[in-house]
Design a protein around this motif. Structure first.
Motif, PDB file in Angstrom:
ATOM      1  N   SER A 135      28.096 -28.291   8.173  1.00  0.00           N
ATOM      2  CA  SER A 135      28.251 -26.870   7.906  1.00  0.00           C
ATOM      3  C   SER A 135      26.871 -26.255   7.664  1.00  0.00           C
ATOM      4  O   SER A 135      25.883 -26.972   7.432  1.00  0.00           O
ATOM      5  CB  SER A 135      29.144 -26.653   6.689  1.00  0.00           C
ATOM      6  OG  SER A 135      28.579 -27.282   5.549  1.00  0.00           O
ATOM      7  N   TYR A 136      26.780 -24.946   7.705  1.00  0.00           N
ATOM      8  CA  TYR A 136      25.499 -24.265   7.493  1.00  0.00           C
ATOM      9  C   TYR A 136      25.116 -24.324   6.020  1.00  0.00           C
ATOM     10  O   TYR A 136      25.933 -24.046   5.144  1.00  0.00           O
ATOM     11  CB  TYR A 136      25.578 -22.823   7.978  1.00  0.00           C
ATOM     12  CG  TYR A 136      25.737 -22.730   9.471  1.00  0.00           C
ATOM     13  CD1 TYR A 136      24.649 -22.909  10.320  1.00  0.00           C
ATOM     14  CD2 TYR A 136      26.988 -22.501  10.043  1.00  0.00           C
ATOM     15  CE1 TYR A 136      24.802 -22.858  11.695  1.00  0.00           C
ATOM     16  CE2 TYR A 136      27.153 -22.446  11.421  1.00  0.00           C
ATOM     17  CZ  TYR A 136      26.055 -22.626  12.238  1.00  0.00           C
ATOM     18  OH  TYR A 136      26.208 -22.578  13.596  1.00  0.00           O
ATOM     19  N   SER A 137      23.866 -24.666   5.766  1.00  0.00           N
ATOM     20  CA  SER A 137      23.422 -24.850   4.385  1.00  0.00           C
ATOM     21  C   SER A 137      22.905 -23.565   3.748  1.00  0.00           C
ATOM     22  O   SER A 137      22.733 -23.506   2.536  1.00  0.00           O
ATOM     23  CB  SER A 137      22.332 -25.930   4.317  1.00  0.00           C
ATOM     24  OG  SER A 137      21.223 -25.569   5.123  1.00  0.00           O
ATOM     25  N   ASN A 138      22.643 -22.534   4.553  1.00  0.00           N
ATOM     26  CA  ASN A 138      22.186 -21.256   3.995  1.00  0.00           C
ATOM     27  C   ASN A 138      22.451 -20.132   4.997  1.00  0.00           C
ATOM     28  O   ASN A 138      22.770 -20.379   6.161  1.00  0.00           O
ATOM     29  CB  ASN A 138      20.699 -21.318   3.617  1.00  0.00           C
ATOM     30  CG  ASN A 138      19.817 -21.739   4.782  1.00  0.00           C
ATOM     31  OD1 ASN A 138      19.708 -21.027   5.775  1.00  0.00           O
ATOM     32  ND2 ASN A 138      19.200 -22.916   4.669  1.00  0.00           N
ATOM     33  N   ASP A 139      22.316 -18.904   4.523  1.00  0.00           N
ATOM     34  CA  ASP A 139      22.628 -17.738   5.357  1.00  0.00           C
ATOM     35  C   ASP A 139      21.623 -17.533   6.482  1.00  0.00           C
ATOM     36  O   ASP A 139      21.958 -16.924   7.505  1.00  0.00           O
ATOM     37  CB  ASP A 139      22.694 -16.479   4.485  1.00  0.00           C
ATOM     38  CG  ASP A 139      23.851 -16.515   3.506  1.00  0.00           C
ATOM     39  OD1 ASP A 139      24.845 -17.197   3.808  1.00  0.00           O
ATOM     40  OD2 ASP A 139      23.758 -15.882   2.434  1.00  0.00           O
ATOM     41  N   TYR A 140      20.412 -18.023   6.304  1.00  0.00           N
ATOM     42  CA  TYR A 140      19.419 -17.913   7.370  1.00  0.00           C
ATOM     43  C   TYR A 140      19.856 -18.728   8.584  1.00  0.00           C
ATOM     44  O   TYR A 140      19.892 -18.229   9.711  1.00  0.00           O
ATOM     45  CB  TYR A 140      18.051 -18.392   6.872  1.00  0.00           C
ATOM     46  CG  TYR A 140      17.005 -18.462   7.970  1.00  0.00           C
ATOM     47  CD1 TYR A 140      16.567 -17.310   8.605  1.00  0.00           C
ATOM     48  CD2 TYR A 140      16.449 -19.689   8.358  1.00  0.00           C
ATOM     49  CE1 TYR A 140      15.605 -17.362   9.618  1.00  0.00           C
ATOM     50  CE2 TYR A 140      15.499 -19.750   9.351  1.00  0.00           C
ATOM     51  CZ  TYR A 140      15.079 -18.589   9.974  1.00  0.00           C
ATOM     52  OH  TYR A 140      14.139 -18.637  10.981  1.00  0.00           O
ATOM     53  N   GLU A 141      20.208 -19.984   8.373  1.00  0.00           N
ATOM     54  CA  GLU A 141      20.670 -20.840   9.474  1.00  0.00           C
ATOM     55  C   GLU A 141      21.896 -20.234  10.150  1.00  0.00           C
ATOM     56  O   GLU A 141      21.994 -20.201  11.382  1.00  0.00           O
ATOM     57  CB  GLU A 141      21.032 -22.230   8.945  1.00  0.00           C
ATOM     58  CG  GLU A 141      19.851 -23.074   8.521  1.00  0.00           C
ATOM     59  CD  GLU A 141      20.284 -24.468   8.085  1.00  0.00           C
ATOM     60  OE1 GLU A 141      21.485 -24.790   8.248  1.00  0.00           O
ATOM     61  OE2 GLU A 141      19.434 -25.228   7.595  1.00  0.00           O
TER      62      GLU A 141
END
Length: 328
Positions: A135-141
């Motif tokens: 899953s994505y680890s932060n909103d930037y990714e």
């Protein structure tokens, strides 16, 4: 050739604007603040005040352009508001894509990040065909991945595009949030003791800033269309990186290894206290988690198809150290 360039006051965009101008390519630089100290100055660079979140200002800047390079992005991983990331990285990107399609741009180059692929699978180097396995680890990714999907959507509408997935960038240039390796070099030079997590076997890919700029120029001039390229350099562990910087700088710094979980919890407590007294966070646990996952990668496709040639880590760090010494 006339190129619309977004993000020209950023770390990559600033050097790219000057490199384009020095090759006698006309640049339309879309900037929010014409008085910014980070404005690239050259006779071949024409400034357009505006914002990628404002479609009309994008339209004004793109008139007369044949190519677009979109480097602008919101990268502050400490920010907890997803709308900041979404408005710039997704909505802003769609504005530039829509304008590019409207004016029949010959090639759209999108500066993305290696982190959209997530961590590597069992330390196997990431290549362009690797699917994301976490899953994505932060909103930037997350928002950069969403932006890439938009680029691919506009390919189907007829807009030729190249996506460049850049690994961890370092080297001489503007001091911005994305200069993590440069800040590390400065700390190793100046401090006697650095507290570091004990996960120093984690491997990442590091790319010299001039190689990133050159990759954009190669993509611009190539016959390649509708492709993705990983733009990186060498894969090394944090331990190797620390030792290399220490050797190049003749530093006497000592590294104190602390259990990762303990350090992560400490940052959580410190940031909670800073929040209560109205201060911005330092390294957040989510940022720490994003930094300490294996992300080795290969740039073989870019080497074969773009004639991309990365700089060795030792040479790149040597040039970086010399640059930072001049500033201190």
């Amino acid at each position: 050739m006339i190129v619309l360039l977004t993000g020209s006051t950023g770390y990559i965009g600033h050097q790219l604007a000057l490199a384009l101008a020095q090759k006698h390519i006309k640049v339309h630089a879309l900037v929010r603040d014409r008085n910014s100290l980070n404005i690239p100055l050259h006779k071949n660079i024409r400034l357009f005040q505006g914002d990628i979140c404002d479609y009309q200002s994008v339209l004004k800047a793109i008139i007369g352009c044949s190519h677009v390079i979109h480097t602008a992005a919101y990268t502050n991983l400490k920010c907890k508001r997803i709308d900041h990331f979404y408005n710039i990285n997704v909505r802003g990107t769609e504005n530039v894509l829509q304008a590019s399609l409207k004016y029949q741009i010959k090639k759209f180059i999108f500066t993305s990040t290696l982190s959209v692929y997530g961590p590597s699978y069992k330390a196997v180097p990431i290549v362009e065909t690797q699917p994301r396995i976490t899953s994505y680890s932060n909103d930037y990714e997350l928002t950069k991945s969403m932006a890439e999907e938009l680029v691919k959507k506009y390919r189907k509408k007829g807009l030729s595009s190249i996506i460049l997935n850049v690994s961890k960038v370092y080297g001489p240039g503007l001091s911005t949030f994305s200069n993590g390796v440069n800040r590390l070099v400065s700390m190793i030079c100046k401090k006697d003791l650095l507290i570091v997590p004990n996960k120093l076997k984690i491997v990442s890919n590091y790319v010299f800033i001039k190689d990133v700029v050159n990759a954009h120029l190669l993509a611009l001039e190539s016959n390649s269309k509708n492709a993705n390229y990983i733009i990186g350099g060498e894969n090394v562990s944090y331990m190797t990186l620390f030792k290399t910087i220490k050797q190049l700088t003749n530093s006497k710094v000592r590294f104190l290894k602390v259990n990762y979980s303990i350090l992560r919890n400490a940052f959580f407590i410190i940031n909670s206290i800073r929040y209560l007294i109205g201060l911005s966070p330092i390294i957040t646990p989510s940022v720490l988690d994003a930094l300490f996952v294996n992300r080795p990668s290969l740039s073989d496709k870019a080497i074969a198809e773009l004639n991309y040639r990365p700089t060795s880590l030792g040479l790149g760090l040597m040039k970086t150290t010399k640059h930072l010494n001049k500033l201190s």
